[in-house]
Design a protein around this motif. Sequence first.
Motif, PDB file in Angstrom:
ATOM      1  N   SER A   1       0.843  -1.184   0.000  1.00  0.00           N
ATOM      2  CA  SER A   1       0.000   0.000   0.000  1.00  0.00           C
ATOM      3  C   SER A   1       0.879   1.234   0.000  1.00  0.00           C
ATOM      4  O   SER A   1       1.891   1.275   0.704  1.00  0.00           O
ATOM      5  N   GLN A   2       0.528   2.233  -0.780  1.00  0.00           N
ATOM      6  CA  GLN A   2       1.337   3.438  -0.895  1.00  0.00           C
ATOM      7  C   GLN A   2       0.765   4.555  -0.025  1.00  0.00           C
ATOM      8  O   GLN A   2      -0.399   4.932  -0.169  1.00  0.00           O
ATOM      9  N   LEU A   3       1.601   5.076   0.865  1.00  0.00           N
ATOM     10  CA  LEU A   3       1.220   6.249   1.643  1.00  0.00           C
ATOM     11  C   LEU A   3       1.451   7.503   0.819  1.00  0.00           C
ATOM     12  O   LEU A   3       2.260   7.501  -0.114  1.00  0.00           O
ATOM     13  N   PRO A   4       0.772   8.595   1.153  1.00  0.00           N
ATOM     14  CA  PRO A   4       1.058   9.858   0.463  1.00  0.00           C
ATOM     15  C   PRO A   4       2.500  10.283   0.716  1.00  0.00           C
ATOM     16  O   PRO A   4       3.045  10.050   1.802  1.00  0.00           O
ATOM     17  N   ARG A   5       3.137  10.865  -0.272  1.00  0.00           N
ATOM     18  CA  ARG A   5       4.480  11.394  -0.085  1.00  0.00           C
ATOM     19  C   ARG A   5       4.439  12.491   0.976  1.00  0.00           C
ATOM     20  O   ARG A   5       3.597  13.386   0.919  1.00  0.00           O
ATOM     21  N   ASN A   6       5.331  12.408   1.929  1.00  0.00           N
ATOM     22  CA  ASN A   6       5.311  13.320   3.070  1.00  0.00           C
ATOM     23  C   ASN A   6       6.665  14.004   3.210  1.00  0.00           C
ATOM     24  O   ASN A   6       7.630  13.389   3.680  1.00  0.00           O
ATOM     25  N   PRO A   7       6.786  15.267   2.818  1.00  0.00           N
ATOM     26  CA  PRO A   7       8.074  15.959   2.897  1.00  0.00           C
ATOM     27  C   PRO A   7       8.591  16.148   4.320  1.00  0.00           C
ATOM     28  O   PRO A   7       9.782  16.373   4.523  1.00  0.00           O
ATOM     29  N   SER A   8       7.710  16.060   5.306  1.00  0.00           N
ATOM     30  CA  SER A   8       8.145  16.222   6.696  1.00  0.00           C
ATOM     31  C   SER A   8       8.222  14.887   7.429  1.00  0.00           C
ATOM     32  O   SER A   8       8.203  14.853   8.661  1.00  0.00           O
ATOM     33  N   GLN A   9       8.344  13.777   6.672  1.00  0.00           N
ATOM     34  CA  GLN A   9       8.274  12.445   7.279  1.00  0.00           C
ATOM     35  C   GLN A   9       9.314  12.220   8.376  1.00  0.00           C
ATOM     36  O   GLN A   9       9.003  11.682   9.442  1.00  0.00           O
ATOM     37  N   ALA A  10      10.556  12.625   8.133  1.00  0.00           N
ATOM     38  CA  ALA A  10      11.610  12.402   9.134  1.00  0.00           C
ATOM     39  C   ALA A  10      11.294  13.135  10.435  1.00  0.00           C
ATOM     40  O   ALA A  10      11.415  12.571  11.531  1.00  0.00           O
ATOM     41  N   ASN A  11      10.882  14.388  10.325  1.00  0.00           N
ATOM     42  CA  ASN A  11      10.539  15.153  11.522  1.00  0.00           C
ATOM     43  C   ASN A  11       9.291  14.600  12.204  1.00  0.00           C
ATOM     44  O   ASN A  11       9.212  14.528  13.438  1.00  0.00           O
ATOM     45  N   ASP A  12       8.287  14.215  11.400  1.00  0.00           N
ATOM     46  CA  ASP A  12       7.066  13.665  11.975  1.00  0.00           C
ATOM     47  C   ASP A  12       7.360  12.399  12.775  1.00  0.00           C
ATOM     48  O   ASP A  12       6.831  12.193  13.868  1.00  0.00           O
ATOM     49  N   GLY A  13       8.210  11.540  12.205  1.00  0.00           N
ATOM     50  CA  GLY A  13       8.565  10.306  12.898  1.00  0.00           C
ATOM     51  C   GLY A  13       9.362  10.559  14.157  1.00  0.00           C
ATOM     52  O   GLY A  13       9.108   9.962  15.201  1.00  0.00           O
ATOM     53  N   ALA A  14      10.333  11.467  14.071  1.00  0.00           N
ATOM     54  CA  ALA A  14      11.195  11.748  15.222  1.00  0.00           C
ATOM     55  C   ALA A  14      10.419  12.426  16.345  1.00  0.00           C
ATOM     56  O   ALA A  14      10.546  12.056  17.521  1.00  0.00           O
ATOM     57  N   ARG A  15       9.606  13.401  16.011  1.00  0.00           N
ATOM     58  CA  ARG A  15       8.871  14.134  17.043  1.00  0.00           C
ATOM     59  C   ARG A  15       7.761  13.290  17.668  1.00  0.00           C
ATOM     60  O   ARG A  15       7.492  13.378  18.866  1.00  0.00           O
ATOM     61  N   GLY A  16       7.116  12.478  16.841  1.00  0.00           N
ATOM     62  CA  GLY A  16       5.977  11.708  17.324  1.00  0.00           C
ATOM     63  C   GLY A  16       6.319  10.637  18.333  1.00  0.00           C
ATOM     64  O   GLY A  16       5.425  10.099  19.003  1.00  0.00           O
ATOM     65  N   ILE A  17       7.608  10.304  18.459  1.00  0.00           N
ATOM     66  CA  ILE A  17       8.014   9.338  19.475  1.00  0.00           C
ATOM     67  C   ILE A  17       7.594   9.809  20.856  1.00  0.00           C
ATOM     68  O   ILE A  17       7.323   9.007  21.763  1.00  0.00           O
TER      69      ILE A  17
END
Length: 318
Positions: free
Chosen positions: A200-216
């Motif tokens: 399944s393809q997720l939408p391309r997310n330009p802030s993915q790295a920050n979203d993943g790091a902050r969401g921890i």
Amino acid sequence: MPHHDSSANNADEPVWVRGDGVDLACHVAGPADAPVLVFVHGYPDNHAVWDRVVAHLAGDYRCIRYDVRGAGASSAPAATRAYRLDHLSADLAAVIEWASPNAPVHVIGHDWGSIQSWDAATDPALAARIASFTSISGPCLDHVGHWLRQQWQRDRAGLFKQLGKSWYVFAFHLPGLPSLLWRAGLGRRWHSIVERMEDSQLPRNPSQANDGARGIALYRANVVARLRAPRARHAQMPVQVIVPERDPFVGPGFVAGLERWVDALTVKTIDAAHWAIQSEAETIAAHCRAFVESNHASLPTAGRGNSHSPTEAARARA
């Protein structure tokens, strides 16, 4: 603070709503006078993960998606404690008040969006503001705490099986390393990882790295505290739980015994993995539509639709 005009329903132009000490980027689609649906995304996503579902619903409903704190364009507090469930619930309450000040809304959550929405849905203070709640792949942490204690007594094999699915929750509590991995390359590869894992393809997310790091911080601020001392949390409105059978992270066992906490419970099982809102968007939308309609029709006449559009509410508060 400035608000953007959402009258054109341009998903690229957010309307800014003040949450609990943060600015939340909200995206609007659908008729201004239609019943309001509020979509809350999970980790490590942003509002765009709902686009495929909203495409099936925006013709008949006012659809509100927003980046939760720490994700997308919304504010990202530095302190871990700023990601506690009480702050997340207050953010959701602010979005509801902005989107539909004079009528209850229907909340639909996925993953951590569902976890935080459970906290709001079991808060008596919000009972009159949420007409229904649809939960996808995200249980109430307090319910999980009670479930773990029951499983220890009744089914330890099932308990350890779910704990195996939740290995990443423990890994996220390692100091520094998870955030470093997101910024060192996991963020760039996440789209392809999910595609291989779930087809399944997720939408391309330009802030993915920050979203993943902050969401921890969501995990660190809430999981241990809630599992250690779970509260008695009863839903204040009808709840629909959509269970993807092939979810590698959230097992179907969390639905067992949910009647203890939900008086009006509907459970739908679908053949899908964790990001069913992408792979089975039409099916998810159909279940949401049916559940919303069954519960919206019973609302008082004064509780249907909006007295004015979110754009007008934003202008009034600008």
